[in-house]
Design an enzyme around this catalytic site. Sequence first.
Site, PDB file in Angstrom:
ATOM      1  N   GLY A 211       3.474  19.700  26.342  1.00  4.57           N
ATOM      2  CA  GLY A 211       3.543  18.975  27.608  1.00  4.57           C
ATOM      3  C   GLY A 211       2.507  19.566  28.559  1.00  4.57           C
TER       4      GLY A 211
ATOM      5  CG  ASP B  67      -0.735  14.797  27.683  1.00  8.03           C
ATOM      6  OD1 ASP B  67      -0.189  13.695  27.489  1.00  8.03           O
ATOM      7  OD2 ASP B  67      -0.178  15.876  27.443  1.00  8.03           O
TER       8      ASP B  67
ATOM      9  CE  LYS C 255       2.298  13.336  22.148  1.00  8.19           C
ATOM     10  NZ  LYS C 255       1.311  14.223  21.480  1.00  8.19           N
TER      11      LYS C 255
HETATM   12  O1  MRU Z   1       1.859  16.646  22.357  1.00 11.39           O
HETATM   13  P1  MRU Z   1       2.702  16.965  23.540  1.00 11.39           P
HETATM   14  O2  MRU Z   1       4.159  16.976  23.270  1.00 11.39           O
HETATM   15  O3  MRU Z   1       2.217  18.193  24.268  1.00 11.39           O
HETATM   16  O4  MRU Z   1       2.393  15.748  24.461  1.00 11.39           O
HETATM   17  C1  MRU Z   1       2.646  15.770  25.781  1.00 11.39           C
HETATM   18  C2  MRU Z   1       3.586  14.738  26.084  1.00 11.39           C
HETATM   19  O5  MRU Z   1       4.766  14.965  25.935  1.00 11.39           O
HETATM   20  C3  MRU Z   1       3.168  13.464  26.594  1.00 11.39           C
HETATM   21  O6  MRU Z   1       1.970  12.966  26.336  1.00 11.39           O
HETATM   22  C4  MRU Z   1       3.679  13.341  27.992  1.00 11.39           C
HETATM   23  O7  MRU Z   1       4.078  12.064  28.167  1.00 11.39           O
HETATM   24  C5  MRU Z   1       2.738  13.806  29.021  1.00 11.39           C
HETATM   25  S1  MRU Z   1       2.714  15.503  29.219  1.00 11.39           S
HETATM   26  C6  MRU Z   1       3.624  15.698  30.587  1.00 11.39           C
END
Ligand code: MRU
Length: 381
Positions: free
Chosen positions: A55, A259, A270
């Site tokens: 995250g 992200d 994601k």
């Molecule tokens: O691969 P991750 O679990 O680190 O991905 C991040 C996410 O959970 C998502 O893309 C999320 O919606 C945004 S990060 C706050």
Amino acid sequence: MKVNGEHFRTIWVKETDSKVIQIIDQRYLPHQFVIEDLTTVDEVVTAVKDMHVRGAGLIGATAGFGMYMATLEGAALVGAALEGASATSFEKYLSKASEKLLASRPTAVNLAWAVEKQQAAIRQGSTVAEKIDIAFKTAQEIADSDANCCQQIGHHGSQIIEAISQKKAGETVNILTHCNAGWLAFVDHGSALSPIYAAFDKGIDVHVWVDETRPRNQGASLTAWELGQHQVPHTVIADNVGGHLMQHGMVDMVIVGSDRTTYTGDVANKIGTYLKALAARDNDIPFYAALPSSTIDWEMEDGVKEIPIEERSAEEVKYIHGLHDGEIKKVLLTPEQSPAMNFGFDTTPARLVTNIITERGICTADKNGILDMFPEKKANG
Ligand code: MRU
């Protein structure tokens, strides 16, 4: 947020030893609640790369603590006596550590943001001892600021949910979310889930459709778990269900995290988020991205062309983890020899994003809206 009634953040300094950082190891959720100690930069890098923590906000906060670890290790390596430590080898060690941290995961911009913030802060110290102290304080500031920004996002975003609830005369507001942008993805509160928690706490009737989010299933395992801990009504759905629900009036709004967001409003989130945005647009359903400003890339203009998209191991597509007979097991889903491909993120162009919700408020997903909200960045835009 609370775990079985007890308040937790996702990362903190161990109470009895300030050289140890503790995290919730998210690989075991929702089946086991495991706390891991991180004691070296390499352990921090592994925790980020192998997604013990994940995250955007949490990756940034972890990198902040990683730089603090680097000051401790650098000091230990250049000589036991802090006063006499050689400045050049200490700086060299820090720069190597920051390179390792920066290479651990490419898409979330918070990682580089936190490392750069630490580098600038550490430079202000004149002795090694001072630098360690500054790095410790800065890591804590990064974590506190992440939690505070997310709380503000909750405050602003809950007003959108409240308005929909009023329009529906108090009937349930159905919200679809993808992946996990809850408190587990940050230090506390979350981005996309923070407005939901705030609305729920105000007594608004909400229900969340939780995309399972293959291949790593952050929705099914993490979002469902945290919503359950907070008693927010929710239903886990397979990733491909959202479009059908939207066509049948079963979704009032979509809210996701980010992200990396360009200052022009493109949102990398994601993998699969883009498809939800397309379906939302086709069905006239508002699509919101909730993000702290630490997630905005002030240099990138075209998210589809420029945002680096992480490609992870094909194993994550071919295998799935779950509980069997009380134990977490990994099972093969595909023919053993079939190749698989695993892009971690996709970019939703700004034109599909109704609004962006930040710690400062709600703005349009475009350069003007974002820069008006963060006028101090106008020189870069
Ligand atoms: O691969 P991750 O679990 O680190 O991905 C991040 C996410 O959970 C998502 O893309 C999320 O919606 C945004 S990060 C706050």
